[in-house]
Design a protein around this motif. Structure first.
Motif, PDB file in Angstrom:
ATOM      1  N   ASN A 214      13.915  75.264  -3.222  1.00  0.00           N
ATOM      2  CA  ASN A 214      14.101  76.695  -3.404  1.00  0.00           C
ATOM      3  C   ASN A 214      13.342  77.481  -2.337  1.00  0.00           C
TER       4      ASN A 214
ATOM      5  N   ILE B  62      23.316  77.679   0.829  1.00  0.00           N
ATOM      6  CA  ILE B  62      22.647  76.385   0.913  1.00  0.00           C
ATOM      7  C   ILE B  62      22.878  75.779   2.291  1.00  0.00           C
TER       8      ILE B  62
ATOM      9  N   TRP C  86      18.598  71.763   1.627  1.00  0.00           N
ATOM     10  CA  TRP C  86      18.861  70.369   1.244  1.00  0.00           C
ATOM     11  C   TRP C  86      18.268  69.475   2.321  1.00  0.00           C
TER      12      TRP C  86
ATOM     13  N   LEU D 210      21.435  73.464 -10.801  1.00  0.00           N
ATOM     14  CA  LEU D 210      20.897  74.816 -10.641  1.00  0.00           C
ATOM     15  C   LEU D 210      21.554  75.778 -11.620  1.00  0.00           C
TER      16      LEU D 210
ATOM     17  N   TYR E 274      18.583  77.901  -0.608  1.00  0.00           N
ATOM     18  CA  TYR E 274      18.145  76.531  -0.901  1.00  0.00           C
ATOM     19  C   TYR E 274      18.317  75.666   0.340  1.00  0.00           C
TER      20      TYR E 274
ATOM     21  N   PHE F 146      12.330  72.436  -6.921  1.00  0.00           N
ATOM     22  CA  PHE F 146      13.207  71.530  -6.176  1.00  0.00           C
ATOM     23  C   PHE F 146      13.954  70.623  -7.148  1.00  0.00           C
TER      24      PHE F 146
ATOM     25  N   LEU G 298      16.630  69.300  -2.893  1.00  0.00           N
ATOM     26  CA  LEU G 298      17.093  70.672  -2.718  1.00  0.00           C
ATOM     27  C   LEU G 298      15.947  71.602  -3.075  1.00  0.00           C
TER      28      LEU G 298
END
Length: 295
Positions: free
Chosen positions: A163, A3, A86, A106, A84, A116, A161
């Motif tokens: 994907n 992430i 952010w 998630l 992901y 998202f 967030l």
């Protein structure tokens, strides 16, 4: 999962410093922090250079607006191999558990394809931030409401967030929007293909000057010109949704003009000019969605 954070900044150095501090202090450590500097002139570039390898930054040669900045940032995050992204503005102040709560969601939805997740965005006084209230999916709470997850149709680019798979499928935000509406247009594209949720326990604060939405009627003279993009971009969205949406949009424009004439206290003719410029520019405004990695 990998992430990264994607932050777009323009001439708000002091807020950016706080935003970065909160990102680096997350309980769930980020794999990368990517800052897109929209040609700031307030020392932002020099500050980012001073951080060394704590962050990744891209300094653009000209200001591409929020839409262009997020398009560049998401592309960079995609190319760097993250799962992901952010996404947030440079005045988004996260709590230390903000990302952890999104990741918990998630994990909760590991049997579903999530497009998202959106955080709970509050103003500095802890009241809901009007500009960032998300759009519910089909006006329903959804089956997971009792667990603090509400099904969404759209959300703003203040702590969502996204994907990687969703970006590959639906493309990047439309950079030509410059400002206003790019986040709603993009997240609606995502929610048409994937389930998306509002995570009530993931809290961030949006350090705007005032807690208000888009309001041309009561806008002061200083920011009137910015509404050109709102008017123009909404015309594009209406055209993409079909002839009924176009007629509804035209009806809204006529209503807006009337309200400006009878309710605006300052700059009536300046506001009317901005509306007309946005409307007529919107007729021929047909940017193409840009896709990456379509092999």
């Amino acid at each position: 999962m990998k992430i990264c954070a994607v932050v777009v900044t323009y001439n708000r150095l002091e807020l950016l410093k706080l935003t970065i501090e909160k990102l680096l202090g997350q309980n769930r450590k980020l794999d990368e922090v990517i800052i897109i500097n929209n040609a700031s002139t307030d020392g932002t570039k020099e500050f980012l250079e001073s951080l060394g390898d704590k962050i990744t930054y891209v300094s653009l040669e000209k200001n591409l607006g929020g839409a262009g900045g997020f398009s560049e940032g998401i592309r960079k995050a995609y190319e760097n191999g993250h799962d992901y992204f952010w996404i947030m503005d440079d005045d988004t102040i996260a709590n230390e558990e903000s990302l952890q709560k999104l990741e918990d969601a998630l994990i909760r939805f590991n049997d579903r394809e999530i497009g998202f997740l959106a955080s709970n965005v509050l103003f500095k006084d802890n009241k809901p931030c009007i500009m960032n209230v998300p759009h519910l999916y089909s006006c329903e709470w959804g089956e997971f409401a009792s667990q603090g997850y509400l099904r969404l149709e759209a959300a703003s680019f203040v702590s969502i967030l996204v994907n990687r798979k969703a970006v590959k499928k639906v493309g990047l935000p439309i950079k030509e929007f410059f400002i206003w509406g790019d986040d709603i247009e993009f997240t609606k594209r995502v929610s048409k293909e994937y389930e998306c949720y509002f995570v009530t326990e993931s809290i961030v604060h949006h350090y705007m000057n005032e807690n208000k939405g888009v309001d041309l009627i009561n806008e002061g003279n200083a920011r009137v010109e910015r509404h050109f993009y709102d008017i123009r971009n909404k015309f594009y969205v209406a055209k993409m949704n079909g002839i009924k949406s176009v007629f509804a949009y035209i009806k809204d424009i006529i209503k807006l003009d009337i309200n400006i004439l009878f309710k605006s206290k300052v700059g009536k003719f300046k506001k009317l000019k901005v509306v007309m410029n946005g409307f007529f520019n919107g007729i021929g405004f047909n940017p193409k969605i840009e896709y990456i990695d379509r092999k």
